[in-house]
Design a protein around this motif. Sequence first.
Motif, PDB file in Angstrom:
ATOM      1  N   THR A 137       0.838  -1.193   0.000  1.00 38.03           N
ATOM      2  CA  THR A 137       0.000   0.000   0.000  1.00 38.03           C
ATOM      3  C   THR A 137       0.872   1.242   0.000  1.00 38.03           C
ATOM      4  O   THR A 137       1.943   1.262   0.625  1.00 38.03           O
ATOM      5  CB  THR A 137      -0.958  -0.011   1.206  1.00 38.03           C
ATOM      6  N   ASP A 138       0.453   2.266  -0.715  1.00 36.37           N
ATOM      7  CA  ASP A 138       1.242   3.488  -0.847  1.00 36.37           C
ATOM      8  C   ASP A 138       1.162   4.322   0.427  1.00 36.37           C
ATOM      9  O   ASP A 138       0.230   4.194   1.231  1.00 36.37           O
ATOM     10  CB  ASP A 138       0.760   4.314  -2.038  1.00 36.37           C
ATOM     11  N   SER A 164      -6.995  -6.289  -5.353  1.00 35.12           N
ATOM     12  CA  SER A 164      -6.591  -4.889  -5.425  1.00 35.12           C
ATOM     13  C   SER A 164      -7.819  -3.993  -5.472  1.00 35.12           C
ATOM     14  O   SER A 164      -8.794  -4.287  -6.165  1.00 35.12           O
ATOM     15  CB  SER A 164      -5.728  -4.650  -6.667  1.00 35.12           C
ATOM     16  N   ALA A 206      -4.046  -3.986 -11.804  1.00 36.26           N
ATOM     17  CA  ALA A 206      -4.222  -3.782 -10.373  1.00 36.26           C
ATOM     18  C   ALA A 206      -4.097  -2.290 -10.113  1.00 36.26           C
ATOM     19  O   ALA A 206      -3.663  -1.530 -10.984  1.00 36.26           O
ATOM     20  CB  ALA A 206      -3.185  -4.570  -9.574  1.00 36.26           C
ATOM     21  N   ALA A 207      -4.505  -1.879  -8.935  1.00 33.39           N
ATOM     22  CA  ALA A 207      -4.355  -0.488  -8.511  1.00 33.39           C
ATOM     23  C   ALA A 207      -3.313  -0.457  -7.406  1.00 33.39           C
ATOM     24  O   ALA A 207      -3.517  -1.009  -6.318  1.00 33.39           O
ATOM     25  CB  ALA A 207      -5.693   0.061  -8.024  1.00 33.39           C
ATOM     26  N   GLY A 208      -2.181   0.167  -7.687  1.00 32.94           N
ATOM     27  CA  GLY A 208      -1.015   0.038  -6.830  1.00 32.94           C
ATOM     28  C   GLY A 208      -1.167   0.572  -5.427  1.00 32.94           C
ATOM     29  O   GLY A 208      -0.371   0.232  -4.549  1.00 32.94           O
ATOM     30  N   VAL A 211      -2.894  -3.326  -2.677  1.00 32.32           N
ATOM     31  CA  VAL A 211      -2.775  -4.650  -3.284  1.00 32.32           C
ATOM     32  C   VAL A 211      -2.498  -5.674  -2.192  1.00 32.32           C
ATOM     33  O   VAL A 211      -1.467  -5.594  -1.511  1.00 32.32           O
ATOM     34  CB  VAL A 211      -1.642  -4.701  -4.328  1.00 32.32           C
ATOM     35  N   ASP A 233       3.916  -0.029 -12.171  1.00 34.36           N
ATOM     36  CA  ASP A 233       4.226  -1.271 -11.459  1.00 34.36           C
ATOM     37  C   ASP A 233       2.990  -2.083 -11.109  1.00 34.36           C
ATOM     38  O   ASP A 233       3.064  -3.308 -11.014  1.00 34.36           O
ATOM     39  CB  ASP A 233       5.009  -0.956 -10.186  1.00 34.36           C
ATOM     40  N   ASP A 234       1.832  -1.426 -10.903  1.00 32.78           N
ATOM     41  CA  ASP A 234       0.656  -2.182 -10.498  1.00 32.78           C
ATOM     42  C   ASP A 234       0.152  -3.092 -11.617  1.00 32.78           C
ATOM     43  O   ASP A 234      -0.154  -4.271 -11.387  1.00 32.78           O
ATOM     44  CB  ASP A 234      -0.457  -1.257 -10.010  1.00 32.78           C
TER      45      ASP A 234
END
Length: 382
Positions: A137-138, A164, A206-208, A211, A233-234
């Motif tokens: 997770t960001d 995600s 995916a949604a970075g 995930v 990257d996602d």
Amino acid sequence: MEWIGAGSLLAWLWLLLGQGFFWRTDVRLPARRDPERWPSVAVVVPARDEAAVLPASLPTLLAQKYPGRAEVFLIDDGSTDGTGALARALAADGGGLPLTVASPGEPEPGWAGKLWAVRHGIALARERSAPEYLLLTDADIAHEPDSLRELVAAARSAGLDLVSQMARLRVATSWERLIVPAFVYFFGQLYPFRWVNRPGARTTAAAGGCVLLRREAAERAGVPEAIRHAVIDDVALARAVQRSGGTVWLGLADRVSSVRPYPGLAELWRMVSRSAYAQLRHRPPVLLGTVLGLALVYLAPPAALVAGLAAGDPVAAATGGAAWAVMCGTFLPMLRYYRQPPWAAPLLPFTALLYLLMTVDSAVQHYRGRGAAWKGRTYGAP
């Protein structure tokens, strides 16, 4: 102009019915039940100069109400604003999930900075407890207290290797209201969630920001090493997991949100343009096709309507107006999801024009050697 209006109308009728119903916003976490045994989870947070958003995001991770074992690894990726020290201070009160703050040093050649930090976080987690799941997770993502529990329950119940959620982005300023809902709308058009979630799907993403990944699936896919150079990257992560036989799910979030502000057009422009040309794989023919496609689908309908009315051409006006109406209708669910007024829907062609310009600017910056620039780093084509 009649042919342009008719072409845009046909394009919209196809998008309405044939593109995985991308415009619907009802793809949420699948049906789930609590597992008999809650698996262990390592939460990996790559962070580079995130001191401005950490006070609103990190405490929500530390406060997760998760029945199993979970711990948080914040990887300070060369920050210069005291991100690591602030993270330790936020966790000092205790009472929540345990937090480890570490720094991997500068990325080795061939690695994107975020993925270099993720690699370090996963390695630490393996050494510490060999978790069954990884939550990537960001640093700007805030989670409701039951977010991790719901993610794990969904993954377990549906037998998914990767779950995600597209975090609900901030929409506080006028520019955010104009551009952010369209960003998620365009993402869904490119990667229809229903297509992504079908068994054996050819489309995957995916949604970075959020995930949940089964560790065994990550090892089987060879990630993050297999995608170490990826700017987006996602999507690369989802493709690697799927190629290795893993199951992927993607949907909109109800209890996960981004706290990162994009107060002006300049900030939003950089957010989109830094990766737009990478999304097109740095190919000029794909860029040209994208520009022409955006023009036909989003710019032609209002142009045909206005030109038809001005020239007394009822066919051009009718087809252009009908295409614009279908466009607005497909945008309304996303506006409702973001709690925005329906009168904003007719502004979508203008927003699309901005995205077209951002995409072209992304290509220009790439050929100037400044492509995919983010927080002091620039990444070229792999």
